[in-house]
Design an enzyme around this catalytic site. Structure first.
Site, PDB file in Angstrom:
ATOM      1  N   HIS A  75     -39.085  20.814 -25.150  1.00  0.00           N
ATOM      2  CA  HIS A  75     -38.010  20.169 -25.548  1.00  0.00           C
ATOM      3  C   HIS A  75     -38.412  19.590 -26.954  1.00  0.00           C
ATOM      4  O   HIS A  75     -37.215  19.645 -27.863  1.00  0.00           O
ATOM      5  CB  HIS A  75     -37.980  18.767 -24.764  1.00  0.00           C
ATOM      6  CG  HIS A  75     -36.941  18.919 -23.584  1.00  0.00           C
ATOM      7  ND1 HIS A  75     -37.115  17.904 -22.567  1.00  0.00           N
ATOM      8  CD2 HIS A  75     -36.360  19.839 -23.396  1.00  0.00           C
ATOM      9  CE1 HIS A  75     -36.161  18.303 -21.613  1.00  0.00           C
ATOM     10  NE2 HIS A  75     -35.658  19.568 -22.038  1.00  0.00           N
ATOM     11  N   GLU A  95     -20.847  53.449 -27.266  1.00  0.00           N
ATOM     12  CA  GLU A  95     -21.983  53.622 -27.852  1.00  0.00           C
ATOM     13  C   GLU A  95     -22.756  54.877 -27.569  1.00  0.00           C
ATOM     14  O   GLU A  95     -24.023  55.335 -27.969  1.00  0.00           O
ATOM     15  CB  GLU A  95     -23.209  52.241 -27.411  1.00  0.00           C
ATOM     16  CG  GLU A  95     -23.324  52.250 -26.012  1.00  0.00           C
ATOM     17  CD  GLU A  95     -23.851  50.916 -25.820  1.00  0.00           C
ATOM     18  OE1 GLU A  95     -24.732  50.533 -26.835  1.00  0.00           O
ATOM     19  OE2 GLU A  95     -24.004  50.518 -24.725  1.00  0.00           O
ATOM     20  N   ASP A 151     -26.671  51.884 -30.611  1.00  0.00           N
ATOM     21  CA  ASP A 151     -27.067  53.239 -29.770  1.00  0.00           C
ATOM     22  C   ASP A 151     -26.150  54.215 -30.305  1.00  0.00           C
ATOM     23  O   ASP A 151     -26.592  55.389 -30.383  1.00  0.00           O
ATOM     24  CB  ASP A 151     -26.630  52.932 -28.520  1.00  0.00           C
ATOM     25  CG  ASP A 151     -27.944  52.300 -27.914  1.00  0.00           C
ATOM     26  OD1 ASP A 151     -29.020  52.748 -27.836  1.00  0.00           O
ATOM     27  OD2 ASP A 151     -27.567  51.353 -26.946  1.00  0.00           O
ATOM     28  N   CYS A 186     -20.179  45.363 -31.996  1.00  0.00           N
ATOM     29  CA  CYS A 186     -21.136  44.355 -31.781  1.00  0.00           C
ATOM     30  C   CYS A 186     -22.681  44.810 -32.032  1.00  0.00           C
ATOM     31  O   CYS A 186     -23.464  44.220 -31.889  1.00  0.00           O
ATOM     32  CB  CYS A 186     -21.232  43.677 -30.438  1.00  0.00           C
ATOM     33  SG  CYS A 186     -21.521  44.851 -29.242  1.00  0.00           S
TER      34      CYS A 186
END
Ligand code: PEP
Ligand code: MG
Length: 583
Positions: free
Chosen positions: A196, A442, A466, A513
């Protein structure tokens, strides 16, 4: 002055220059002694009072949280407050005092050891670090019982300004209290990337390095230090040259952050008024924090692999559902594209978890990965499909299938989605029956056949990482052939162009992306090819956005077409250079 450099894990970015403040807390010496029967009740009451005081202290810390902080820091403190209300810490030690006839400190220590043992047995790294929370809360009660001042509380007198706090460990409450005092960094001996305190340091923008062994022994009070949160290094007594270098880097970093801040609220609209969608690629929970900092419009690629890696037992439907639901809730109505599992090749599961049925594949990038593996092993795929479908009832969720190469694969995947829906119906679960299903483009075959694939899918997202490797037959991880790994090779650009056109003709959205989408050098090239949906690492977004704001897309559309007729990546790169230099 000679410089010593200490290594740790950089968990919160940024460079800090300051003086060491060694937080030497008295070791808590807890020992057992017996309490006479007549005083047991009084001892139990002493424990209860200590818990009350601990709660009051934490409530005070909660008040000090600056309103401007991004992450819900109060929730970290609340976690500790909740633990103080929990039976395991608030009541069980009371019972132990009675059963063993021992002092409150000892009963608390026994209870702590039992709780920590449970956490340590857990496989999940995140849950294992929750053991820190138990210790932080227990130590707070122990200090109260032992009448030992928490020296952080008594130090709030301006002495900490420009200090680098050096400690064995820090609780979230310590971090909040100290950041109001102008400290510049944290360095701790313990703690990990999931604790944390680490998450807090990140959200407060305080550079932090954890896991620096024996740091309290090596350093002296007041010693000048440079903390490099990006590389997990602590430079002790930097010489003039080192100091200058880091001052420069610090200025660059601050400029970058300031730039981020300025661009956040501005829209990604081109000079000629075209709105471009900028979404985030998300892999780890921290990426969600970062995407808020840059005001990303949604998640364009959620890689689910991280949930499956580095563990002995694969996550079941329920765990996946909980995880995805956590993200949907954080996104509050923004779009969320979950990619189904893309395991295999560079993201292989541990050998003992799942064996390639034929033994070790000789060419894993061309082997049984992603959708191929999921179709082969439906016990892996179906729970994920069901989990994704279930979260579709909670917000605008889409599913995206990686590595699609043939229509048959698509048909099989669609059948399994139908099966998942039927099973959910039988179980009485709700889901969005019309949840969009898209595919990653891809594999060159998918780009070439994009017009056919478009009939089966609701959207495309081009995965250039890719697509480049398969088009060029150059392994994306192999340095020996990286000279061939060329995103601007005209063959790659033609495939991108074909995909965008096929999507447009069929009326389905086309995003990108792969890393190329977040590379500012290629923003104009891609805009010129007609790309309007970009998904990228959040950190890249401000720079890409600023280029979009300075670009005339209509002009680019006209200029860029010629790259499709060029004969080499070198030619395209020269053209790109020129394109980028025009204002
Ligand atoms: C890609 O291939 O471009 C992509 C985004 O997926 P990954 O990098 O996860 O293979
Ligand atoms: Mg890929």
């Amino acid at each position: 002055m000679s410089s010593l450099s200490l290594k740790g894990i950089g968990v919160s970015r940024g460079i800090a220059i300051g003086k060491a403040y060694l937080l030497q807390r008295d070791q808590l010496k807890v020992r057992e002694y017996l309490i006479p029967l007549s005083l047991i009740e009084a001892e139990q009451e002493r424990f209860r009072q200590a818990v009350v005081v601990a709660k009051a202290q934490l409530a005070e810390v909660r008040e000090q949280i600056p309103a401007s902080t991004q992450v819900d820091i109060a929730s970290f403190i609340d976690t500790h407050l909740l633990m103080l209300n929990d039976k395991a810490l608030a009541e069980d030690p009371v019972k132990l005092i009675h059963e063993r006839g021992c002092n409150a400190e000892w009963a608390l220590k026994l209870q702590r050891d039992a709780l920590v043992a449970v956490f340590e047995d857990m496989d999940d790294a995140y849950l294992r670090t929750r053991k820190d929370d138990v210790d932080h809360v227990v130590n707070r009660i122990q200090r109260i019982l032992l009448n030992q001042d928490d020296n952080i509380q008594v130090m709030m007198d301006g002495r900490l300004k420009n200090s680098v706090i050096i400690a064995d460990d820090l609780s979230p409450a310590d971090a909040v209290t100290m950041q109001n005092e102008g400290i510049v960094a944290f360095v701790t001996e313990y703690g990990g990337p999931n604790s944390h305190t680490t998450i807090l340091a990140r959200s407060l923008g305080i550079p932090a390095v954890v896991g620096v062994k024996n740091v309290l022994r090596y350093l002296q009070q007041g010693e000048p230090l440079v903390v490099d949160g990006n590389h997990g290094a602590v430079l002790v007594g930097p010489d003039e040259k080192g100091l200058k270098h880091y001052q420069l880097r610090q200025r660059e970093e601050r400029r970058h952050v300031a730039e981020l801040g300025k661009l956040k609220e501005l829209p990604a609209v081109s000079l000629d008024g075209l709105a471009i969608s900028l979404q985030a690629n998300v892999e780890l929970p921290e990426d969600l924090v970062m995407m808020d900092k840059v005001a990303a419009k949604g998640v364009g690629l959620y890689r689910t692999e991280y949930l499956f890696l580095n563990r002995d037992q694969l996550p079941d439907e329920e765990e996946q559902f909980e995880t995805y639901r956590g993200v949907v809730r954080k996104l509050r109505g923004r779009p969320f594209i979950i990619r189904t599992l893309d395991i295999g090749a560079d993201k292989a599961l541990g050998a003992e978890q799942r064996q390639d049925p034929r033994g070790v594949a000789t060419n894993p990038a061309l082997g049984l990965r992603a959708i191929r593996l999921c179709l082969r092993d439906t016990s892996l795929f179906l729970p994920q499909l069901k989990a994704i479908l279930r979260v579709s009832a909670e917000g605008p969720v889409s599913m995206m299938i990686p590595m699609i190469a043939s229509v048959q694969e698509l048909e099989q995947a669609m059948q399994l989605i139908q099966q998942a829906k039927r099973e959910l119906q039988d179980e009485g679960r709700i889901f969005d029956d019309s949840m969009p299903v898209g595919g990653m483009i891809e594999v060159p075959a998918a780009a070439i056949l994009a017009d056919v694939f478009a009939k089966h899918l609701d959207f495309f997202s081009i995965g250039t990482n890719d697509l480049v490797q398969y088009t060029m037959a150059a392994d994306r991880l192999d340095n020996e052939v990286n000279y061939l790994y060329q995103p601007t090779h005209p063959a790659v650009l033609r495939l991108i162009d074909m995909t965008i056109k096929a999507g447009r003709k069929s009326g389905i959205p086309v995003a990108m992306c792969g890393e190329m989408a977040g590379e500012p050098r290629y923003t104009r090239l891609l805009l010129g090819l007609g790309l309007t949906d970009f998904s990228m690492q959040p950190a890249m977004m401000p720079e890409v956005k600023s280029i979009i704001q300075k670009s005339d897309v209509e002009q680019l559309n006209k200029k860029v077409r010629r790259v499709l007729r060029m004969s080499s990546a070198a030619d395209v790169e020269i053209f790109v250079e020129l394109l980028n230099s025009q204002t």
